[in-house]
Design a protein around this motif. Structure first.
Motif, short mmCIF file in Angstrom:
data_model
loop_
_atom_site.label_atom_id
_atom_site.label_comp_id
_atom_site.label_asym_id
_atom_site.label_seq_id
_atom_site.Cartn_x
_atom_site.Cartn_y
_atom_site.Cartn_z
N CYS A 30 0.86 -1.19 0.00
CA CYS A 30 0.00 0.00 0.00
C CYS A 30 0.89 1.23 0.00
N LEU A 32 -0.06 3.91 1.56
CA LEU A 32 -0.33 4.59 2.83
C LEU A 32 -0.03 3.66 4.01
N ASP A 33 -0.15 4.22 5.21
CA ASP A 33 0.06 3.39 6.40
C ASP A 33 -0.91 3.87 7.49
N CYS A 34 -2.20 3.66 7.24
CA CYS A 34 -3.23 4.18 8.15
C CYS A 34 -3.14 3.45 9.50
N PHE A 36 -5.51 2.76 11.46
CA PHE A 36 -6.64 1.87 11.70
C PHE A 36 -6.65 0.67 10.75
N CYS A 37 -5.61 0.53 9.93
CA CYS A 37 -5.59 -0.55 8.94
C CYS A 37 -5.74 -1.89 9.63
N HIS A 42 -2.03 -8.13 4.36
CA HIS A 42 -1.47 -7.72 3.07
C HIS A 42 -0.03 -7.26 3.20
N GLY A 70 -6.73 -4.94 -1.20
CA GLY A 70 -5.34 -4.89 -0.74
C GLY A 70 -5.32 -4.71 0.76
N GLY A 71 -4.37 -3.96 1.12
CA GLY A 71 -3.44 -3.13 0.39
C GLY A 71 -4.12 -2.11 -0.54
N ASN A 97 -7.91 3.38 -2.60
CA ASN A 97 -7.88 4.63 -1.83
C ASN A 97 -7.70 5.83 -2.77
N LYS A 115 -8.76 8.11 2.07
CA LYS A 115 -8.31 8.13 3.47
C LYS A 115 -7.95 9.54 3.91
S1 SF4 Z 1 -6.41 1.10 5.46
FE1 SF4 Z 1 -6.25 0.79 3.24
S2 SF4 Z 1 -5.18 2.65 2.54
FE2 SF4 Z 1 -4.79 2.52 4.72
S3 SF4 Z 1 -2.86 1.36 4.97
FE3 SF4 Z 1 -4.54 -0.13 5.08
S4 SF4 Z 1 -4.78 -0.88 3.01
FE4 SF4 Z 1 -3.61 1.05 2.86
#
Ligand code: SF4
Length: 193
Positions: A30, A32-34, A36-37, A42, A70-71, A97, A115
């Motif tokens: 991915c 990003l690195d949210c 709350f992921c 993945h 994903g990801g 995203n 996001k």
């Molecule tokens: S929530 Fe979605 S956009 Fe954010 S890190 Fe996880 S996979 Fe990536």
């Protein structure tokens, strides 16, 4: 070749196609690195697979619907893979995203789940989905003008619903019925992956 985390058969629990059975192809990585992921999977599993190898896995199941997730799938140019699946009569849905709509433009259905709420793109998708918790600044979403449905989806726990966030989303949808719809993540209520 694609970097694949997992391929599994389940019921779509989110958005407009909620309730449909489909084969999920979860891609690795991915942009990003949210925080709350909930999809650590993945990030931890990675297998290089050819289109043919992926098809072989998909064909084990009776559904002609493939959901690529994903990801962030659009970090890869997926158009050749989507065309490949079309040749075998699969309908291809993608959850993104918004990293690159160009890389997924051949998809039959695109769920856009931004996001970063300050930079929401206006086209290239079929439905919008926002992951919301009880402290989310919903007012930021009120100015979005979209002819596509806008779903609010509670930020749930990894394997079960977060009822505080569920109730918050439902109240917002009831308050703005012309604006929002509710997306439950039904699979978390049912306890299935
Ligand atoms: S929530 Fe979605 S956009 Fe954010 S890190 Fe996880 S996979 Fe990536």
């Amino acid at each position: 070749m694609l970097r694949v985390s997992s391929i599994f058969y389940s019921i779509q629990g989110e958005g407009a196609h909620s309730g449909e059975a489909g084969v999920f192809v979860r891609l690795y990585g991915c942009n990003l690195d949210c925080d709350f992921c909930d999809d650590q999977l993945h990030k931890s599993v990675k297998k290089q697979m050819s289109f043919g190898e992926i098809l072989k896995e998909i064909e084990r199941f009776p559904s002609k619907s493939v959901i690529i997730t994903g990801g962030e799938p659009s970090i890869y140019n997926l158009n050749p893979f989507i065309s490949f699946l079309h040749k075998y009569s699969y309908k291809v849905s993608i959850e993104t995203n918004g990293y690159s709509f160009k890389n997924i433009k051949k998809a039959d259905w695109i769920t856009y789940s931004p996001k970063e709420w300050h930079d929401i793109k206006e086209e290239g998708f079929d439905e919008l989905k926002f992951v919301v918790d009880k402290n989310s600044p919903i007012e930021k979403l009120l100015d979005i003008h979209s002819v596509k449905p806008i779903y609010l989806q509670p930020q749930n726990f990894e394997n079960e619903p977060n009822m505080e966030n569920v109730k918050f989303c439902i109240e917002v949808v009831k308050k703005y019925p012309q604006k929002f719809r509710f997306s439950a993540q039904m699979h978390k209520f049912l306890g299935i992956s």
